[in-house]
Design a protein around this motif. Structure first.
Motif, mmCIF file in Angstrom:
data_model
loop_
_atom_site.group_PDB
_atom_site.id
_atom_site.type_symbol
_atom_site.label_atom_id
_atom_site.label_comp_id
_atom_site.label_asym_id
_atom_site.label_seq_id
_atom_site.Cartn_x
_atom_site.Cartn_y
_atom_site.Cartn_z
ATOM 1 N N PHE A 379 0.856 -1.044 -0.065
ATOM 2 C CA PHE A 379 -0.010 0.094 0.094
ATOM 3 C C PHE A 379 0.847 1.310 -0.107
ATOM 4 O O PHE A 379 1.612 1.521 0.798
ATOM 5 C CB PHE A 379 -0.881 0.032 1.196
ATOM 6 C CG PHE A 379 -1.999 -0.774 1.064
ATOM 7 C CD1 PHE A 379 -2.986 -0.549 -0.016
ATOM 8 C CD2 PHE A 379 -2.442 -1.880 2.178
ATOM 9 C CE1 PHE A 379 -4.131 -1.536 0.136
ATOM 10 C CE2 PHE A 379 -3.557 -2.639 1.955
ATOM 11 C CZ PHE A 379 -4.279 -2.321 0.988
ATOM 12 N N PRO A 380 0.701 2.023 -1.028
ATOM 13 C CA PRO A 380 1.683 3.198 -0.802
ATOM 14 C C PRO A 380 1.461 4.444 0.068
ATOM 15 O O PRO A 380 2.103 5.025 0.348
ATOM 16 C CB PRO A 380 1.155 3.854 -2.156
ATOM 17 C CG PRO A 380 -0.053 3.619 -2.675
ATOM 18 C CD PRO A 380 -0.209 2.131 -2.172
ATOM 19 N N ASN A 381 0.053 4.188 0.776
ATOM 20 C CA ASN A 381 -0.445 5.082 1.531
ATOM 21 C C ASN A 381 -0.184 4.700 2.938
ATOM 22 O O ASN A 381 -0.497 3.636 3.471
ATOM 23 C CB ASN A 381 -1.960 5.554 1.458
ATOM 24 C CG ASN A 381 -2.464 6.771 2.337
ATOM 25 O OD1 ASN A 381 -2.500 6.394 3.724
ATOM 26 N ND2 ASN A 381 -2.757 7.882 1.832
ATOM 27 N N ARG A 382 0.555 5.584 3.986
ATOM 28 C CA ARG A 382 1.044 4.836 5.162
ATOM 29 C C ARG A 382 -0.124 4.749 6.232
ATOM 30 O O ARG A 382 -0.320 3.647 6.922
ATOM 31 C CB ARG A 382 1.987 5.778 5.745
ATOM 32 C CG ARG A 382 2.594 5.241 7.157
ATOM 33 C CD ARG A 382 3.810 6.230 7.440
ATOM 34 N NE ARG A 382 3.246 7.621 7.844
ATOM 35 C CZ ARG A 382 2.706 7.961 9.137
ATOM 36 N NH1 ARG A 382 2.586 7.066 10.184
ATOM 37 N NH2 ARG A 382 2.383 9.341 9.144
ATOM 38 N N VAL A 383 -1.025 5.464 6.035
ATOM 39 C CA VAL A 383 -2.275 5.412 6.816
ATOM 40 C C VAL A 383 -2.848 4.148 6.607
ATOM 41 O O VAL A 383 -3.271 3.558 7.542
ATOM 42 C CB VAL A 383 -3.266 6.805 6.822
ATOM 43 C CG1 VAL A 383 -4.446 6.461 7.574
ATOM 44 C CG2 VAL A 383 -2.549 7.778 7.270
ATOM 45 N N ILE A 384 -3.383 3.653 5.442
ATOM 46 C CA ILE A 384 -3.918 2.449 4.849
ATOM 47 C C ILE A 384 -3.133 1.405 5.188
ATOM 48 O O ILE A 384 -3.654 0.290 5.752
ATOM 49 C CB ILE A 384 -4.021 2.785 3.397
ATOM 50 C CG1 ILE A 384 -5.030 3.944 2.788
ATOM 51 C CG2 ILE A 384 -4.767 1.209 2.819
ATOM 52 C CD1 ILE A 384 -6.414 3.858 3.583
ATOM 53 N N ARG A 385 -1.691 1.479 5.350
ATOM 54 C CA ARG A 385 -1.046 0.535 5.562
ATOM 55 C C ARG A 385 -1.293 0.115 7.076
ATOM 56 O O ARG A 385 -1.330 -1.146 7.262
ATOM 57 C CB ARG A 385 0.502 0.892 5.251
ATOM 58 C CG ARG A 385 1.002 0.368 3.810
ATOM 59 C CD ARG A 385 2.521 0.312 3.773
ATOM 60 N NE ARG A 385 3.126 1.415 4.681
ATOM 61 C CZ ARG A 385 3.710 2.548 4.016
ATOM 62 N NH1 ARG A 385 3.343 2.808 2.880
ATOM 63 N NH2 ARG A 385 4.383 3.471 5.001
ATOM 64 N N ASP A 386 -1.389 1.024 7.835
ATOM 65 C CA ASP A 386 -1.336 1.010 9.165
ATOM 66 C C ASP A 386 -2.711 0.176 9.640
ATOM 67 O O ASP A 386 -2.880 -0.629 10.371
ATOM 68 C CB ASP A 386 -1.043 2.110 9.994
ATOM 69 C CG ASP A 386 0.289 2.647 10.098
ATOM 70 O OD1 ASP A 386 1.311 1.731 9.754
ATOM 71 O OD2 ASP A 386 0.665 4.026 10.273
ATOM 72 N N GLN A 387 -3.776 0.750 8.831
ATOM 73 C CA GLN A 387 -5.068 0.593 9.129
ATOM 74 C C GLN A 387 -5.172 -0.924 8.774
ATOM 75 O O GLN A 387 -5.680 -1.714 9.614
ATOM 76 C CB GLN A 387 -5.925 1.157 8.250
ATOM 77 C CG GLN A 387 -6.255 2.745 9.148
ATOM 78 C CD GLN A 387 -7.241 3.413 7.998
ATOM 79 O OE1 GLN A 387 -7.707 2.900 7.006
ATOM 80 N NE2 GLN A 387 -7.597 4.525 8.649
ATOM 81 N N ALA A 388 -4.572 -1.547 7.627
ATOM 82 C CA ALA A 388 -4.725 -2.846 7.477
ATOM 83 C C ALA A 388 -4.008 -3.786 8.219
ATOM 84 O O ALA A 388 -4.565 -5.088 8.562
ATOM 85 C CB ALA A 388 -4.177 -2.941 5.971
ATOM 86 N N ARG A 389 -2.668 -3.293 8.666
ATOM 87 C CA ARG A 389 -1.844 -4.060 9.478
ATOM 88 C C ARG A 389 -2.679 -4.360 10.741
ATOM 89 O O ARG A 389 -2.614 -5.492 11.512
ATOM 90 C CB ARG A 389 -0.393 -3.382 9.852
ATOM 91 C CG ARG A 389 0.607 -4.259 10.510
ATOM 92 C CD ARG A 389 1.900 -3.340 10.659
ATOM 93 N NE ARG A 389 2.530 -3.137 9.529
ATOM 94 C CZ ARG A 389 2.484 -1.675 9.103
ATOM 95 N NH1 ARG A 389 2.148 -0.994 9.816
ATOM 96 N NH2 ARG A 389 3.120 -1.635 7.976
ATOM 97 N N ASN A 390 -3.403 -3.158 11.342
ATOM 98 C CA ASN A 390 -3.782 -3.164 12.693
ATOM 99 C C ASN A 390 -5.238 -4.216 12.497
ATOM 100 O O ASN A 390 -5.419 -5.019 13.634
ATOM 101 C CB ASN A 390 -4.193 -2.039 13.086
ATOM 102 C CG ASN A 390 -2.881 -0.943 13.529
ATOM 103 O OD1 ASN A 390 -2.012 -1.742 14.050
ATOM 104 N ND2 ASN A 390 -3.143 0.109 13.660
ATOM 105 N N HIS A 391 -5.723 -4.020 11.493
ATOM 106 C CA HIS A 391 -6.823 -4.948 11.369
ATOM 107 C C HIS A 391 -6.587 -6.434 11.371
ATOM 108 O O HIS A 391 -7.322 -7.107 11.917
ATOM 109 C CB HIS A 391 -7.627 -4.495 10.016
ATOM 110 C CG HIS A 391 -8.805 -5.452 9.464
ATOM 111 N ND1 HIS A 391 -9.895 -5.194 10.616
ATOM 112 C CD2 HIS A 391 -9.017 -6.062 8.880
ATOM 113 C CE1 HIS A 391 -11.089 -6.190 9.894
ATOM 114 N NE2 HIS A 391 -10.387 -6.603 8.927
ATOM 115 N N VAL A 392 -5.514 -6.729 10.731
ATOM 116 C CA VAL A 392 -5.287 -8.230 10.701
ATOM 117 C C VAL A 392 -4.739 -8.802 12.068
ATOM 118 O O VAL A 392 -5.109 -9.650 12.541
ATOM 119 C CB VAL A 392 -3.863 -8.468 9.695
ATOM 120 C CG1 VAL A 392 -3.374 -9.832 9.776
ATOM 121 C CG2 VAL A 392 -4.426 -8.116 8.015
ATOM 122 N N LYS A 393 -3.980 -7.892 12.716
ATOM 123 C CA LYS A 393 -3.441 -7.963 14.147
ATOM 124 C C LYS A 393 -4.853 -8.433 14.970
ATOM 125 O O LYS A 393 -4.911 -9.116 15.662
ATOM 126 C CB LYS A 393 -2.663 -6.881 14.629
ATOM 127 C CG LYS A 393 -1.324 -6.977 14.281
ATOM 128 C CD LYS A 393 -0.432 -6.132 14.754
ATOM 129 C CE LYS A 393 0.880 -5.923 14.139
ATOM 130 N NZ LYS A 393 1.791 -4.548 14.977
#
Length: 396
Positions: A379-393
């Motif tokens: 994901f190029p957008n850092r906010v989206i990356r963090d949201q996806a990572r936290n959602h998986v966790k």
């Protein structure tokens, strides 16, 4: 000792293994000492070992080169010999007579029996025991019995020792006790066979070591060939339990006859903050194999294995090690060196570590998370990356 009922359970056995197990069983039953009821009651842990080993043997074939652990180790010269248990009634006094006073270690073990002790209770710190299991003080019997026979199963040769061990030698170190001088065990095969007739006597020495919390001890094992061309098979087992913050320094020198077979098991269990160190030099035996299995059972545990094998004849020298580190900050160091100085010599090393250091569920979540992270990081957008990572966790 009583029979362990190998014959009654033998429908799926390798016939050769079954015959060997039966001959070992019969040789122990024929020993005068086995008929003693007092010996039976004081050796129940050894009887349990025999019974569990017999159950394993009935479904374990003799290993071949097709089996992965023996892919490079040919045991056929043992398999096609006329294997006979050593006579438990023959104690080779000539061995003791030929040792000078300066050569005596703390114990001489001949064909599995402690035949001479040069160290007594008064020579050891208070509470330390060294001798046969049957001689344990009553207050130690139950404590030592808690740990005997609780090791994971080894291979066929481990089980052969379990069926054939005539006695159990025990070394016990109480909590907080530091034994300054190492206990030295020197092993001999008192009975040798004949290469032409292929008669191969087998002995099964067995030693158990328990070091309580904070205790320390050094143990020296020395396997000696009386005759350079002696034809025999030594099949020893050493079990070591190192409790919390305890330490064992283990020295192992193998210099058997160049015509002999030597297959040894060393099984170690270490609790938290404990240390186990092995220093090994092996130069003897037509076939020499050392199976070292170490299991760390707590955090901040240290295991060190330093070994050297040298083949100067038509020999196979083999080291199979396995170290299991399942807890945080578990540490292991291993150095293995070998020299093959003969055109028909062979050195084999198989070292295995499974180092996780975290519990199974945490490891599973980490693997799943890392499996998806390769995509998430695109994901190029850092906010989206963090949201996806936290959602998986959260899902995990």
């Amino acid at each position: 000792m009583g029979h362990v009922s190998i014959r009654a359970q033998a429908s799926f056995s390798d016939p050769f293994v079954l015959q060997l197990a039966e001959s070992l069983e019969d040789s122990l039953s024929a020993s005068p000492s086995s008929a003693s009821s007092s010996t039976l009651s004081s050796s129940l842990p050894l009887q349990r070992i025999r019974e569990s080993s017999a159950e394993t043997l009935i479904s374990t074939p003799w290993p071949s080169r097709k089996d992965e652990p023996f892919r490079f180790t040919d045991t056929s010269f043992i398999r096609y010999s006329q294997i006979e248990p050593v006579s438990t009634q023959k104690r080779n006094s000539e061995i003791l007579d030929n040792l000078t006073e300066t050569q005596f270690p703390n114990a001489v073990i001949i064909d599995g029996f402690v035949s001479n002790l040069t160290i007594g209770p008064s020579d050891l710190p208070d509470g330390v025991y060294f001798g046969s299991y049957s001689g344990l003080p009553d207050e130690l019997t139950n404590r030592v019995s808690e740990f005997i026979g609780n090791f994971d199963s080894g291979d066929l040769f481990w089980s052969i020792n379990g069926v054939g061990a005539p006695d159990l030698t025990v070394i016990y170190v109480p909590a907080g006790c530091k034994v300054d001088n190492s206990i030295h065990l020197r092993y001999f095969s008192g009975e040798t066979g004949d290469r032409e007739s292929k008669r191969l006597p087998v002995s099964n020495p067995r030693v158990f070591v328990l070091v309580e919390e904070g205790g320390e001890i050094g143990i020296v094992e020395e396997f000696v060939g009386i005759d350079e061309e002696g034809f025999y098979w030594t099949n020893p087992v050493l079990e070591v339990v190192v409790l919390k913050n305890a330490k064992v320094e283990h020295s192992y020198l193998q210099k058997e006859s160049m015509a002999a077979a030597h297959i040894k098991w060393t099984f170690v269990r270490q609790e938290a903050e404990s240390e186990y160190e092995l220093v090994e030099v092996s130069t003897g035996g037509r076939l020499g194999r050392h199976n070292v299995h170490v299991q760390q059972l707590g955090p901040d545990t240290l295991t060190e294995l330093t070994t050297f094998h040298m083949c100067v004849n038509d020999q196979t020298l083999d080291l199979h090690s396995r170290i299991v580190l399942d807890h945080p900050r578990g540490c292991s160091r291993q150095i293995h060196k070998c020299i093959v100085a003969h055109s028909s010599g062979q050195a084999v090393f198989d070292g295995n570590v499974r180092a996780r250091g975290i519990d199974l569920e945490t490891a599973r979540r980490a693997l799943i998370s890392s499996f998806g992270s390769e995509v998430i990081e695109k994901f190029p957008n850092r906010v989206i990356r963090d949201q996806a990572r936290n959602h998986v966790k959260c899902l995990l």
